[in-house]
Design an enzyme around this catalytic site. Structure first.
Site, PDB file in Angstrom:
ATOM      1  N   TYR A  14      40.780  29.974  33.351  1.00  0.00           N
ATOM      2  CA  TYR A  14      41.778  28.909  33.462  1.00  0.00           C
ATOM      3  C   TYR A  14      41.152  27.560  33.850  1.00  0.00           C
ATOM      4  O   TYR A  14      41.467  26.540  33.241  1.00  0.00           O
ATOM      5  CB  TYR A  14      42.870  29.306  34.448  1.00  0.00           C
ATOM      6  N   GLU A  23      40.535  21.041  28.030  1.00  0.00           N
ATOM      7  CA  GLU A  23      41.710  20.287  27.593  1.00  0.00           C
ATOM      8  C   GLU A  23      41.649  18.846  28.094  1.00  0.00           C
ATOM      9  O   GLU A  23      42.010  17.906  27.368  1.00  0.00           O
ATOM     10  CB  GLU A  23      42.981  20.968  28.102  1.00  0.00           C
TER      11      GLU A  23
END
Length: 366
Positions: free
Chosen positions: A290, A297
């Site tokens: 994560y 991102e």
């Protein structure tokens, strides 16, 4: 001539701790309710299936309850009783006798643990495999076909996404092993089409909670699906210059590695199958992946701002017939400055709580 006794519709549900009875009788003022260890007596005047009338019933319970802990709630629409079980366990049926009156129904929507307030709710299907279907058959005469169709759909849905993301991982890894770092630039051209198909399919996850196929909030599904969707469709697929950046290789690999574990877990859960290793991976692999995914991102968003400024793609400038302006690059900057870290913290905290809840429960059951 002896007057026929009328009984209202009664809907019952249970958790491990208590029994809930919802008596479908309106405008009841002072009901006569007597709860004993193994029985319940009810008598009242109200509006039910036979209009304004006197209704009564007596239920001989399968196991004992605590009469002193009974909670009564009388509203204008119904009467609700909460009975505390003396022994913490699920009952295979409510009544001592196997025969059930026609006016006594099962309220399946309430068959949840108290943990249903958490993100990963558990229900009777997980704790007592087969009991739900057995009670459903007793209630309706057979297990309803829509339930089987729902399971088949969810199985195929999760299977398709598992195969799709596994394809992406395998292609990226094989290309890297064969060509080394030279393969990184062509990652989008090699698997972008499959990523496109998988993300389009994932938008169905917004509909699943709306139609009752999965638990959870539709808003939560919207945030999860559209977040990655914006990054992929608006920042990567819409801008060819971004597609060849090295970060795309790492982003696709991280995204797909997470889903290669998640979707088999959901696939087996459709039929109440749980593998200890897969459960551990589902609630553990996110710890390294994560943060890497958020970092990739963030890099994509940051690198996309100059391209968005140059092309004015997804921006709306004045004047126009709607008298409305929207500057897409400013939205990206605002997200990075004010929402990126809070979103990362919320997601990590969400997964951490789920991990504690799921794995600690497994240790207790072992």
């Amino acid at each position: 001539m002896e007057e026929k006794t009328l009984s209202p519709f009664v809907y019952w549900a249970q958790t491990e701790k208590e029994i809930t009875l919802k008596i479908d009788l309106r405008n009841v003022k002072s009901p006569d309710i007597d709860v004993q260890d193994h029985s319940i007596y009810f008598h009242a005047v109200g509006v039910g299936s036979h209009g304004q009338n006197t209704y009564s019933f007596k239920l001989d319970l399968m196991y004992a309850v605590d009469p002193e802990a009974t909670v009564e709630k009388v509203t204008g629409r119904n009467i609700e009783l909460k009975l505390t079980k003396q022994d913490l366990k699920f009952w295979p049926r409510l009544l001592h006798e196997n025969l059930k009156p026609a006016w006594l129904k099962i309220d399946f929507d309430k068959w949840m643990h108290e943990e249903d307030l958490q993100d990963e709710a558990r229900d009777i299907l997980e704790d007592y495999p087969g009991l739900y279907d057995k009670m459903k058959a007793n209630e309706t005469g057979s297990v309803l076909k829509p339930e089987s169709l729902k399971k088949s759909y969810l199985f195929l849905y999760n299977l398709w996404l598992f195969v799709g993301f596994l394809y992406i991982v395998v292609v990226l890894v094989i290309r890297y092993l064969r060509e080394g770092t030279e393969s990184i630039e062509g990652s989008y051209s090699a698997v972008g089409w499959m990523m496109h198909m998988c993300f389009l399919t994932q938008f169905l996850e917004i509909l699943h909670p709306l139609v009752g196929y999965t638990r959870g909030s539709p808003l939560e599904a919207i945030l999860q699906v559209t977040g990655r969707g914006v990054v992929f469709f608006c920042l990567i697929e819409a801008e060819p210059r971004m597609q060849t950046k090295p970060v795309i290789f790492y982003l696709f690999l991280v995204w797909s590695s997470i889903e290669v574990v998640r979707y088999p877990f959901y696939l087996l859960r459709v039929y109440s199958i749980e593998l200890a290793l897969l459960t551990w991976l589902r609630y553990t692999v996110w710890i390294p992946l994560y943060p890497l995914g958020f970092m990739c991102e963030g890099i994509v968003i940051l690198r996309s701002i100059p391209y968005a400024e140059e092309t004015n793609r997804f921006s709306v400038a004045l004047p126009n017939s709607w008298n409305f302006a929207f500057h897409f690059p400013s939205l990206l900057r605002i997200y990075l400055l004010f929402f990126f870290l809070p979103a990362m913290y919320k997601m990590m905290n969400h997964m951490y709580n789920q991990r504690l809840q799921k794995l600690s429960r497994r240790q207790k059951s072992d």
